[in-house]
Design a protein around this motif. Structure first.
Motif, mmCIF file in Angstrom:
data_model
loop_
_atom_site.group_PDB
_atom_site.id
_atom_site.type_symbol
_atom_site.label_atom_id
_atom_site.label_comp_id
_atom_site.label_asym_id
_atom_site.label_seq_id
_atom_site.Cartn_x
_atom_site.Cartn_y
_atom_site.Cartn_z
ATOM 1 N N ALA A 74 0.658 -1.160 -0.069
ATOM 2 C CA ALA A 74 -0.141 0.109 -0.208
ATOM 3 C C ALA A 74 1.005 1.036 -0.117
ATOM 4 C CB ALA A 74 -0.669 0.070 1.007
ATOM 5 N N VAL A 75 1.688 0.991 0.743
ATOM 6 C CA VAL A 75 2.969 2.297 0.947
ATOM 7 C C VAL A 75 3.254 2.527 -0.390
ATOM 8 C CG1 VAL A 75 5.020 3.000 1.574
ATOM 9 C CG2 VAL A 75 3.232 2.715 3.386
ATOM 10 N N GLN A 76 3.530 1.726 -1.082
ATOM 11 C CA GLN A 76 4.753 1.846 -2.260
ATOM 12 C C GLN A 76 3.327 2.206 -3.491
ATOM 13 O OE1 GLN A 76 7.941 1.037 -3.235
ATOM 14 N NE2 GLN A 76 7.147 2.729 -4.586
ATOM 15 N N ILE A 77 2.284 1.851 -3.564
ATOM 16 C CA ILE A 77 1.356 2.064 -4.174
ATOM 17 C C ILE A 77 1.401 4.031 -4.513
ATOM 18 C CG2 ILE A 77 -1.061 2.207 -5.426
ATOM 19 C CD1 ILE A 77 -1.340 -1.314 -3.740
ATOM 20 N N LYS A 78 1.635 3.842 -2.637
ATOM 21 C CA LYS A 78 1.112 5.604 -2.661
ATOM 22 C C LYS A 78 2.186 5.933 -3.438
ATOM 23 C CE LYS A 78 -2.175 5.320 0.962
ATOM 24 N NZ LYS A 78 -2.449 6.191 2.798
ATOM 25 N N GLU A 79 3.666 5.686 -3.595
ATOM 26 C CA GLU A 79 4.514 7.064 -4.069
ATOM 27 C C GLU A 79 4.804 6.698 -5.794
ATOM 28 O OE1 GLU A 79 8.597 8.310 -4.531
ATOM 29 O OE2 GLU A 79 7.187 8.351 -2.710
ATOM 30 N N TYR A 80 4.056 5.477 -5.591
ATOM 31 C CA TYR A 80 3.894 5.965 -7.511
ATOM 32 C C TYR A 80 2.997 6.425 -7.751
ATOM 33 C CZ TYR A 80 6.567 1.040 -8.087
ATOM 34 O OH TYR A 80 7.712 -0.096 -7.747
ATOM 35 N N GLU A 81 1.827 6.855 -7.044
ATOM 36 C CA GLU A 81 0.674 8.163 -7.278
ATOM 37 C C GLU A 81 1.182 9.241 -6.648
ATOM 38 O OE1 GLU A 81 -2.245 11.050 -6.930
ATOM 39 O OE2 GLU A 81 -0.925 10.843 -4.937
ATOM 40 N N ARG A 82 2.087 9.195 -6.119
ATOM 41 C CA ARG A 82 2.861 10.759 -6.113
ATOM 42 C C ARG A 82 4.045 11.218 -6.472
ATOM 43 N NH1 ARG A 82 7.875 12.874 -5.057
ATOM 44 N NH2 ARG A 82 9.162 10.461 -4.856
ATOM 45 N N ILE A 83 4.262 10.455 -7.909
ATOM 46 C CA ILE A 83 5.178 10.328 -8.830
ATOM 47 C C ILE A 83 4.569 10.480 -10.594
ATOM 48 C CG2 ILE A 83 6.579 9.306 -10.256
ATOM 49 C CD1 ILE A 83 8.099 7.403 -8.105
ATOM 50 N N CYS A 84 2.739 10.035 -9.978
ATOM 51 C CA CYS A 84 2.792 10.554 -10.658
ATOM 52 C C CYS A 84 1.415 12.272 -10.636
ATOM 53 C CB CYS A 84 1.397 9.251 -10.881
ATOM 54 S SG CYS A 84 1.354 8.118 -12.459
ATOM 55 N N ASP A 85 1.873 12.627 -9.619
ATOM 56 C CA ASP A 85 0.707 13.730 -9.187
ATOM 57 C C ASP A 85 1.745 15.035 -9.995
ATOM 58 O OD1 ASP A 85 -1.046 13.994 -8.090
ATOM 59 O OD2 ASP A 85 0.089 13.393 -5.582
ATOM 60 N N GLU A 86 3.462 14.409 -9.611
ATOM 61 C CA GLU A 86 4.831 15.205 -10.129
ATOM 62 C C GLU A 86 4.483 15.798 -11.735
ATOM 63 O OE1 GLU A 86 8.669 13.785 -8.186
ATOM 64 O OE2 GLU A 86 8.178 14.304 -6.821
ATOM 65 N N VAL A 87 3.814 14.321 -12.347
ATOM 66 C CA VAL A 87 4.170 13.815 -13.961
ATOM 67 C C VAL A 87 3.435 14.748 -14.014
ATOM 68 C CG1 VAL A 87 4.305 12.602 -15.997
ATOM 69 C CG2 VAL A 87 5.511 12.148 -14.017
ATOM 70 N N LEU A 88 2.478 15.335 -13.822
ATOM 71 C CA LEU A 88 0.843 15.600 -14.360
ATOM 72 C C LEU A 88 0.789 17.057 -13.688
ATOM 73 C CD1 LEU A 88 -1.657 15.801 -15.004
ATOM 74 C CD2 LEU A 88 -2.264 15.869 -12.721
ATOM 75 N N ARG A 89 2.579 17.729 -12.789
ATOM 76 C CA ARG A 89 2.377 18.924 -12.958
ATOM 77 C C ARG A 89 3.482 19.880 -13.854
ATOM 78 N NH1 ARG A 89 2.341 18.097 -7.561
ATOM 79 N NH2 ARG A 89 4.040 17.248 -7.567
ATOM 80 N N THR A 90 4.223 18.451 -14.091
ATOM 81 C CA THR A 90 5.534 18.503 -14.807
ATOM 82 C C THR A 90 4.617 19.118 -16.832
ATOM 83 O OG1 THR A 90 7.407 18.171 -13.888
ATOM 84 C CG2 THR A 90 7.742 18.182 -16.104
ATOM 85 N N SER A 91 3.555 18.189 -17.040
ATOM 86 C CA SER A 91 4.237 17.439 -18.326
ATOM 87 C C SER A 91 2.651 19.294 -18.459
ATOM 88 C CB SER A 91 2.556 16.810 -18.236
ATOM 89 O OG SER A 91 1.449 16.399 -17.399
ATOM 90 N N ILE A 92 1.523 18.921 -17.724
ATOM 91 C CA ILE A 92 0.724 20.390 -18.026
ATOM 92 C C ILE A 92 1.585 21.861 -17.906
ATOM 93 C CG2 ILE A 92 -0.797 21.812 -17.299
ATOM 94 C CD1 ILE A 92 -2.216 18.997 -15.762
ATOM 95 N N LYS A 93 2.391 22.415 -17.087
ATOM 96 C CA LYS A 93 3.501 23.106 -17.138
ATOM 97 C C LYS A 93 4.558 23.416 -18.203
ATOM 98 C CE LYS A 93 7.627 25.229 -15.523
ATOM 99 N NZ LYS A 93 8.320 25.740 -14.111
#
Length: 206
Positions: free
Chosen positions: A143-162
């Motif tokens: 469960a902790v590792q899944i949340k880490e992958y989601e955190r990475i995706c959050d960063e990808v979203l911010r970078t991609s839209i920027k």
């Protein structure tokens, strides 16, 4: 604490759903889209995965309705099943949008999203395998590792839209790409929902 007995059919059903979602995400990650024909083939395949997933959910609900006793709260069984199915619905919707836009260019941001979502489904399967063995506490690591992958995706979203607004001049393409990035982030959020449900199961039963 759950007793150490033979594998419960409800836990087996949850593992079957997890394996199906994992298979669909590995296909999404491995598929090559180089033409409109490829895109149509992939979209059709993803729709088939989504339909089969709905069947698995229906079978689980039928089993829940017919059972007086369940190994954990029936609401928890249903909730984690539905959130796993949300991942499948999301990736099918993503490819349907690619086909609708006739969009064959899967860029580095989309690929990074898909890779991390795929890794999340690997963790979900590992957690469901532990659930079938009634090793609830050990599920927390996944469960902790899944949340880490989601955190990475959050960063990808911010970078991609920027980068999208900095570099893309075509307003239609901006709308299309932004929608696709946000769809993929939604799927990562669904994975996090599964992780939260895993933690709820641990909290209530371990």
């Amino acid at each position: 604490m759950l007793g150490q007995r033979k594998t419960d059919p409800f836990f087996t059903a949850l593992l079957d759903i997890a394996l199906h979602v994992q298979q669909s995400m590995h296909y999404a990650n491995d598929c090559k889209v180089e033409s409109i024909a490829d895109l149509q083939e992939v979209s059709t395949r993803m729709k088939a995965y989504e339909t089969s997933g709905d069947t698995l959910i229906h079978e689980l609900i039928t089993k829940l309705n017919a059972s007086f006793i369940t190994p954990i709260e029936r609401e928890d069984i249903l909730e984690i099943a539905i959130t796993m199915d949300d991942i499948l619905d999301g990736i099918e919707h993503y490819f349907a949008n690619l086909e609708m836009f006739s969009f064959i260019e899967i860029d580095e941001y989309m690929q990074t999203f898909i890779e991390n979502i795929m890794k999340s489904t690997d963790e979900i399967v590992a957690a469901m395998e532990l659930l079938t063995k009634k090793k609830l506490v050990e599920m927390r690591t996944h469960a902790v590792q899944i949340k880490e992958y989601e955190r990475i995706c959050d960063e990808v979203l911010r970078t991609s839209i920027k980068q999208l607004f900095l570099n893309e001049k075509d307003p239609i393409r901006i709308i299309q790409l932004k929608d696709l990035y946000e769809l993929l982030e939604d799927i990562a959020d669904y994975c996090q929902d599964v992780a939260n449900n895993i933690e709820t199961i641990i909290m209530r039963n371990a």
